[in-house]
Structures are given as structure tokens and as C-alpha cells.
Design a protein around this motif. Structure first.
Motif, PDB file in Angstrom:
ATOM      1  N   TYR A  21       0.779  -1.187  -0.009  1.00 34.51           N
ATOM      2  CA  TYR A  21       0.158  -0.014   0.050  1.00 34.51           C
ATOM      3  C   TYR A  21       0.739   1.246   0.008  1.00 34.51           C
ATOM      4  N   ASN A  23       4.238   1.551  -0.566  1.00 36.98           N
ATOM      5  CA  ASN A  23       5.030   1.650  -1.991  1.00 36.98           C
ATOM      6  C   ASN A  23       4.220   1.522  -2.979  1.00 36.98           C
ATOM      7  N   TYR A  24       2.833   1.622  -3.227  1.00 33.52           N
ATOM      8  CA  TYR A  24       2.308   1.117  -4.502  1.00 33.52           C
ATOM      9  C   TYR A  24       2.584   2.547  -5.318  1.00 33.52           C
ATOM     10  N   PRO A  25       2.544   3.814  -5.036  1.00 32.96           N
ATOM     11  CA  PRO A  25       2.772   4.866  -5.857  1.00 32.96           C
ATOM     12  C   PRO A  25       4.090   4.730  -6.556  1.00 32.96           C
ATOM     13  N   ARG A  26       5.235   4.144  -5.768  1.00 31.57           N
ATOM     14  CA  ARG A  26       6.354   4.310  -6.421  1.00 31.57           C
ATOM     15  C   ARG A  26       6.315   3.148  -7.440  1.00 31.57           C
ATOM     16  N   ASN A  28       4.316   2.467  -9.721  1.00 32.56           N
ATOM     17  CA  ASN A  28       3.923   3.571 -10.862  1.00 32.56           C
ATOM     18  C   ASN A  28       5.324   4.164 -11.677  1.00 32.56           C
ATOM     19  N   ILE A 248       7.876   9.856  -4.737  1.00 35.66           N
ATOM     20  CA  ILE A 248       6.827  10.341  -5.630  1.00 35.66           C
ATOM     21  C   ILE A 248       6.862  11.729  -5.335  1.00 35.66           C
ATOM     22  N   LYS A 253       5.364  12.467 -10.862  1.00 34.00           N
ATOM     23  CA  LYS A 253       3.844  12.576 -11.189  1.00 34.00           C
ATOM     24  C   LYS A 253       3.811  13.020 -12.397  1.00 34.00           C
ATOM     25  N   LEU A 257       2.538   9.924 -14.626  1.00 35.30           N
ATOM     26  CA  LEU A 257       1.072   9.913 -14.341  1.00 35.30           C
ATOM     27  C   LEU A 257       0.203  10.933 -15.104  1.00 35.30           C
TER      28      LEU A 257
END
Length: 446
Positions: A21, A23-26, A28, A248, A253, A257
Motif C-alpha cells: 500500500y 509503496n504502490y505509488p512508487r 507507478n 513520488i 507525477k 502519471l
């Protein structure tokens, strides 16, 4: 005992879920970088999947991603431990782009019209080979030693090319195995200097004044209305921005993203005073790319201008600047060209904007980009890096350069009539000693 084991297993699962949870953005960022770089390397730079996977994408944490390519549809996908997958597609004329969530990858797009006709002239004013020239004032043995120093221990340095141009003549040129004069290499943030140059061209044409307020509609009714184009070109707008590639952040971003990169910096608030708060920002450069787009009546004119006014005009025919999903050139980071073409860009500045008799931008523009921005301690000017603060103590303080990630460099040294290009894949701050490299090249020219 069984209850204890179940309890321990439950805690382990919860801990794993928590780690995923946070580390999920990393993921990406990791999958996004890997997929985008794979697509660019294979479909733009014509390198193999195997080469890119084992070398270009082999550094931590990017090597945690597993890549695949689809030759037919010109796409690359990257998955991190099966938890997250990103896809990049290649669009003719616009390069590779990550597909943001919800975007239509099959949407029709415009592509730049280019004039890539060869003129038959020798380098630098064409793609032809130069006649052999020997300068009596050059110690070629010392020069070769200086150039070779960039390739010694190349497993660590990972230098891919070095080119030295003196008085418009190539006096040294070397490539790592697998690369040659036609290999397209990513300039990363050297592309920022390309973007800024287009403002100098528009100013010479009388179509823009860099001292004017930045034409950003969303700023007109707040304190950001006082920001000028000059402030943006000097990375001195006072706008909030975090340029951190390890976490992040604003820049990750933006690159991984969003489908509209100029909008990221546009939406940031003012946290400093314009012209007094230097902060290096890739977002600023992409905002400038968006401002450039507004100078034209159509998207097609914007796409064409970069090539007609600069890139193809000076024969940088190998160059391609990639665009985001909305068709904005990623002026901060995504310019590709072969080493000789990167050198042509340096030579344009060495000759104060004159290209084979045609004045592309006014000579005063060179003084502008070399003027240190407030707060940079002499390190930064108008989207060029400077030696005014003595970063390279054994080299003239008039040196200035286009710099990019992984130690891409185009050095311009007017007093020595030199342009020096170094391209590579170097990760780490102290691996390459540019001061010694430049010092020894200059010493070889007596």
C-alpha cells in the motif's frame, strides 16, 4: 500452537499488504520509467529489447520491473512483481509516451512536418564527412588520453560517446561498443536548453518579449500574474516544485502519471518571490513548452516550429523530441539525437546564433542564457548551466553547458573555440571527473 501460527501468518499478510500500500505509488514510477524507456529505446533509437533490458533498464530500482514489447503495435509494457503494469506506445513523429489511466491510446494525433533534405555539405553544416585536418598546435596523444579517460573502467562510467569539435573540425570522436555516429541518445535535461532556444528565436522574430508577464490564463487574477517569461527561463518564478526522482514528487507525477505535463507546474502556488527564488524545475520547462504552444494559431504550427526554426534548420535531422498524450513536447527531458547533432546545437551557440551565414537568434541571446540567475551562485543561467561560480576550477569561467541526467553534456567554451559532447548512462555523482576531462582537452590544444 496452530492459532499462534495462524496469527503470525495473518500479521505477515497484513504487513505485506501495508508495504504494498505505502509503496504502490512508487511502482507507478518504476513501471512507468521502464516501459517508457523501453519503447523509446527500441522504436525510436533502434536498439534491441535485450540490450535495453540488460543495460539501459538494469539499474536499481528500475530493474525490478519486467518488460515486454509488441513489435506490431509498437508498444512496451512493464510490470512490477505483477502488482502494477504500465504501457507505453510509440507514435510516429512524437516518440514514445506512457498511456495514462483512462486515456485512449488509439486517439488520432498530429505529427510534425519535417524537412530532412541533406545538403551535401560536410559537418557541421551537413551530414557529410570532413576532410582530414591536422592542427599543428594540438598534441593529439594528450588529446587521445583525455578522451580515453572517459572510457576507462567503462563498466562503471558507461560512457557511450565523446566528441570534441575545435574550430568547427572534429578532432576527437569515440564510441563505446554497440554505438556509432548514427546512434540516437537521450539528452534528458539537455532538452531544456533546446526549449529555451525557441524563445530566443521567437524574440528575434519579434513575436515575443521575454520580459512580458507569462501568458497563463489561470494566473491572471492572483499573485502569480507577476511572473514573467524571463523568471520561468531562469527557473526563478517562485512557484512551488519538488524535483526529486527517488520518491513520488512533482516531477515523477508529471513524467509518469499525467497526460498534460505543462498543467502540473501551472497549478502550483507561489511560495517564493519571482526573480529571487531559484528552484530547478522540470515542470517550469514543460510549462514553457505549453506557453510556446499558445504562440501559434494551430497545434500543427507548434509541432512544426521546433523543427523548422531550429532542429532541422541546423541539420539536427536525427533529433526527435517526444510529446505527452496531449501533444505537448516534453521540453524538460525527452529529446533524442546522435552525438554529432548534439554538437551542432553547441556550435550554434559557439557562433552566437549564426548558422552558416544565417542568424537563427540574436547574439545578445547568448549573453542572456549565460547571465547567472539570482540565487544560483553562478551555476545556472537561462536554461543552461554555467561555470561562472567555478564549478570546474581548471576551466574558464565562461564555459556554459547543456546538462542532462546520467551525465549528458554539451560543453561550450568560447575562448578555446571548443564544443565537447559526452553522452552516457552514468549513475552516481562522483564517477565522472569533468574538471580533469575538460582541463586535459584544453591542455592538448597549445
Amino acid at each position: 500452537m496452530k492459532k499462534l501460527i495462524k496469527y503470525i501468518l495473518l500479521l505477515a499478510v497484513l504487513a505485506l499488504v501495508y508495504l504494498v500500500y505505502i509503496n504502490y505509488p512508487r511502482l507507478n514510477m518504476i513501471a512507468g520509467y521502464s516501459a517508457k524507456n523501453m519503447a523509446s529505446s527500441v522504436f525510436l533509437a533502434d536498439r534491441s529489447f535485450e540490450f535495453t533490458d540488460s543495460i539501459d533498464n538494469s539499474f536499481t530500482p528500475i530493474n525490478g520491473a519486467a518488460d515486454e514489447i509488441n513489435e506490431k503495435e509498437k508498444s512496451a509494457t512493464s510490470s512490477v512483481y505483477g502488482l502494477l503494469t504500465r504501457k507505453a506506445i510509440y507514435r510516429n513523429g512524437l516518440g514514445a509516451v506512457l498511456v495514462p489511466k483512462g486515456a485512449d491510446e488509439n486517439e488520432a494525433y498530429l505529427m510534425p512536418k519535417r524537412n530532412q533534405a541533406k545538403n551535401g555539405l560536410a559537418f557541421p553544416y551537413g551530414a557529410g564527412e570532413q576532410k582530414d585536418s591536422v592542427f599543428e598546435n594540438i598534441n593529439y596523444k594528450l588529446l587521445r588520453t583525455a578522451v580515453d579517460s572517459m572510457f576507462n573502467n567503462n563498466e562503471v562510467k558507461q560512457t557511450r560517446s565523446v566528441l570534441v569539435v575545435y574550430k568547427d573540425q572534429i578532432i576527437a570522436e569515440n564510441y563505446a561498443d554497440g554505438f556509432d555516429k548514427d546512434s540516437k541518445l537521450a539528452g534528458w535535461s539537455m532538452t531544456k536548453s533546446i526549449t529555451a532556444t525557441l524563445f530566443g528565436i521567437l524574440q528575434k522574430q519579434g513575436k515575443l518579449n521575454i520580459t512580458d508577464k507569462a501568458p497563463v490564463e489561470s494566473w491572471k487574477d492572483d499573485e502569480r500574474a507577476e511572473i514573467t517569461i524571463n523568471d520561468l527561463l531562469h527557473m526563478n518564478s517562485g512557484l512551488e516544485w519538488e524535483e526529486n526522482y527517488k520518491e513520488i514528487s512533482d516531477v515523477t507525477k508529471m513524467l509518469f502519471l499525467t497526460d498534460n505535463m505543462p498543467k502540473i507546474q501551472e497549478d502550483k502556488q507561489l511560495i517564493g518571490t519571482p526573480n529571487e527564488t531559484w528552484n530547478y524545475s522540470s515542470g517550469t520547462t514543460n510549462l514553457l513548452s505549453g506557453i510556446l504552444r499558445k504562440q501559434f494559431n494551430s497545434h500543427q504550427e507548434y509541432l512544426d516550429f521546433w523543427y523548422a526554426a531550429l532542429i532541422d534548420k541546423i541539420g539536427m535531422h536525427s533529433m526527435l523530441v517526444e510529446a505527452d498524450m496531449d501533444g505537448n513536447y516534453v521540453g524538460s527531458s525527452y529529446g533524442w539525437a546522435n552525438t554529432r547533432d548534439w554538437a551542432k546545437f553547441g556550435l550554434l551557440y559557439l557562433h552566437n546564433g549564426n548558422w552558416n551565414g544565417e542568424q537563427v537568434f540574436d547574439p545578445s541571446w547568448v549573453d542572456y542564457v549565460k547571465t547567472p540567475t539570482n540565487g544560483s551562485d553562478g551555476e545556472y543561467g537561462g536554461h543552461f548551466w554555467l561555470n561562472a561560480g567555478g564549478k570546474y576550477p581548471d576551466v574558464s569561467k565562461e564555459l556554459y553547458s547543456a546538462n542532462g541526467f546520467q551525465k549528458q553534456r554539451v560543453f561550450i567554451i568560447p575562448s578555446n573555440d571548443l564544443v565537447i559532447v559526452r553522452m552516457g548512462l552514468t549513475n552516481g555523482e562522483d564517477i565522472v571527473d569533468f574538471n580533469a576531462f575538460l582541463r586535459d582537452i584544453i591542455k592538448s590544444i597549445q
